[in-house]
Design a protein around this motif. Structure first.
Motif, mmCIF file in Angstrom:
data_model
loop_
_atom_site.group_PDB
_atom_site.id
_atom_site.type_symbol
_atom_site.label_atom_id
_atom_site.label_comp_id
_atom_site.label_asym_id
_atom_site.label_seq_id
_atom_site.Cartn_x
_atom_site.Cartn_y
_atom_site.Cartn_z
ATOM 1 N N LEU A 202 6.347 -0.803 -6.007
ATOM 2 C CA LEU A 202 7.042 -0.225 -4.851
ATOM 3 C C LEU A 202 6.849 -1.088 -3.605
ATOM 4 O O LEU A 202 7.782 -1.299 -2.826
ATOM 5 C CB LEU A 202 6.525 1.188 -4.576
ATOM 6 N N GLU A 203 5.636 -1.590 -3.446
ATOM 7 C CA GLU A 203 5.318 -2.463 -2.314
ATOM 8 C C GLU A 203 6.160 -3.745 -2.361
ATOM 9 O O GLU A 203 6.699 -4.194 -1.341
ATOM 10 C CB GLU A 203 3.832 -2.818 -2.372
ATOM 11 N N LEU A 204 6.257 -4.336 -3.555
ATOM 12 C CA LEU A 204 7.056 -5.557 -3.727
ATOM 13 C C LEU A 204 8.535 -5.291 -3.432
ATOM 14 O O LEU A 204 9.201 -6.117 -2.801
ATOM 15 C CB LEU A 204 6.903 -6.091 -5.150
ATOM 16 N N ALA A 205 9.048 -4.152 -3.896
ATOM 17 C CA ALA A 205 10.448 -3.805 -3.654
ATOM 18 C C ALA A 205 10.706 -3.644 -2.152
ATOM 19 O O ALA A 205 11.732 -4.115 -1.638
ATOM 20 C CB ALA A 205 10.800 -2.521 -4.392
ATOM 21 N N GLU A 206 9.774 -3.025 -1.457
ATOM 22 C CA GLU A 206 9.904 -2.848 -0.012
ATOM 23 C C GLU A 206 9.854 -4.195 0.712
ATOM 24 O O GLU A 206 10.636 -4.459 1.634
ATOM 25 C CB GLU A 206 8.783 -1.944 0.490
ATOM 26 N N LYS A 207 8.963 -5.066 0.275
ATOM 27 C CA LYS A 207 8.844 -6.401 0.868
ATOM 28 C C LYS A 207 10.131 -7.199 0.649
ATOM 29 O O LYS A 207 10.625 -7.876 1.555
ATOM 30 C CB LYS A 207 7.659 -7.134 0.238
ATOM 31 N N TYR A 208 10.686 -7.089 -0.548
ATOM 32 C CA TYR A 208 11.931 -7.772 -0.894
ATOM 33 C C TYR A 208 13.062 -7.298 0.018
ATOM 34 O O TYR A 208 13.826 -8.110 0.560
ATOM 35 C CB TYR A 208 12.260 -7.496 -2.366
ATOM 36 N N SER B 86 -0.446 -0.171 -10.434
ATOM 37 C CA SER B 86 0.634 -1.107 -10.763
ATOM 38 C C SER B 86 1.977 -0.607 -10.228
ATOM 39 O O SER B 86 2.785 -1.389 -9.707
ATOM 40 C CB SER B 86 0.717 -1.301 -12.282
ATOM 41 N N GLU B 87 2.217 0.706 -10.324
ATOM 42 C CA GLU B 87 3.474 1.260 -9.810
ATOM 43 C C GLU B 87 3.523 1.184 -8.290
ATOM 44 O O GLU B 87 4.580 0.901 -7.715
ATOM 45 C CB GLU B 87 3.624 2.705 -10.293
ATOM 46 N N LYS B 88 2.380 1.412 -7.654
ATOM 47 C CA LYS B 88 2.319 1.281 -6.188
ATOM 48 C C LYS B 88 2.632 -0.153 -5.777
ATOM 49 O O LYS B 88 3.328 -0.408 -4.798
ATOM 50 C CB LYS B 88 0.930 1.671 -5.674
ATOM 51 N N GLN C 6 -1.518 -2.324 7.516
ATOM 52 C CA GLN C 6 -2.420 -1.221 7.158
ATOM 53 C C GLN C 6 -1.788 0.119 7.525
ATOM 54 O O GLN C 6 -1.860 1.078 6.756
ATOM 55 C CB GLN C 6 -3.739 -1.422 7.907
ATOM 56 N N GLN C 7 -1.156 0.155 8.694
ATOM 57 C CA GLN C 7 -0.501 1.381 9.158
ATOM 58 C C GLN C 7 0.652 1.757 8.225
ATOM 59 O O GLN C 7 0.822 2.932 7.874
ATOM 60 C CB GLN C 7 0.008 1.181 10.587
ATOM 61 N N LYS C 8 1.436 0.771 7.790
ATOM 62 C CA LYS C 8 2.541 1.026 6.865
ATOM 63 C C LYS C 8 2.033 1.588 5.543
ATOM 64 O O LYS C 8 2.604 2.532 4.985
ATOM 65 C CB LYS C 8 3.333 -0.254 6.599
#
Length: 186
Positions: A146-152, A141-143, A111-113
């Motif tokens: 970005l979240e998926l790319a960061e997780k990857y 969808s774009e957010k 949540q903080q991230k």
């Protein structure tokens, strides 16, 4: 000497403080009777009340940051108890409590991230607006992308990327199997 009896004793005493008045059954009820109003306590929920102010997570986190240290101490205590415990039932309960604590901690970090990411995007938009450019707001969808790319990137750094992708493939294969028409229907 004779004692004089009260001539009008239609209303009896109350039974305790909050008891109702007892009326005589022999006397007919008046057409316009007096109703005693009871003052009702007004309860208010601070979560939904305007008097409590507006909820701002940043201010809330700063105000109650001392709770993190308390949670950390509690978690350490539970871990110590878990090591000492011999009873299987109690050990299982402590393990569940420890798991719940770690999950809450992870959810709070996530949540903080998210909050930090949103704040950084807002700052960038403000800077662009100051330069005279038109602000651009990301879609959901774009957010998510970005979240998926960061997780990857994070999984790649920690070395858990392969196991994560394997689980994802298995999950998708199971979903695909369900979607295929079964042999019985043919």
């Amino acid at each position: 000497k004779k004692t004089a009896k009260p001539t009008k004793a239609t209303v009896k005493q109350q039974q305790g403080k909050k008891g109702p008045l007892e009326m005589s059954a022999k006397k007919p009820v008046p057409f316009l009777r007096q109703v005693v109003s009871v003052t009702k306590k007004v309860r208010r929920d601070p979560r939904f009340d305007d008097l409590s102010g507006e909820y701002k997570p940043e201010i809330f986190m700063k105000t109650y940051s001392f709770l993190d240290s308390i949670r950390k101490q509690e978690k350490e205590m539970v871990q110590k108890q878990l090591k000492k415990c011999r009873n299987m039932e109690q050990k299982e309960k402590l393990q569940q409590l420890l798991n719940r604590m770690t999950q809450q901690e992870q959810a709070q970090k996530k949540q903080q991230k998210l909050r930090e990411r949103e704040l950084s995007l807002k700052r960038q938009q403000r800077e662009l607006a100051k330069q005279g450019k038109k602000p651009f707001f990301l879609k959901k969808s774009e957010k998510r992308k970005l979240e998926l790319a960061e997780k990857y990137a994070e999984l790649k750094r920690s070395g858990k990327l392969e196991s994560f992708l394997n689980k994802k493939r298995k999950r998708n294969a199971i979903k695909d199997k369900r979607r295929l028409p079964s042999q019985k229907n043919l």
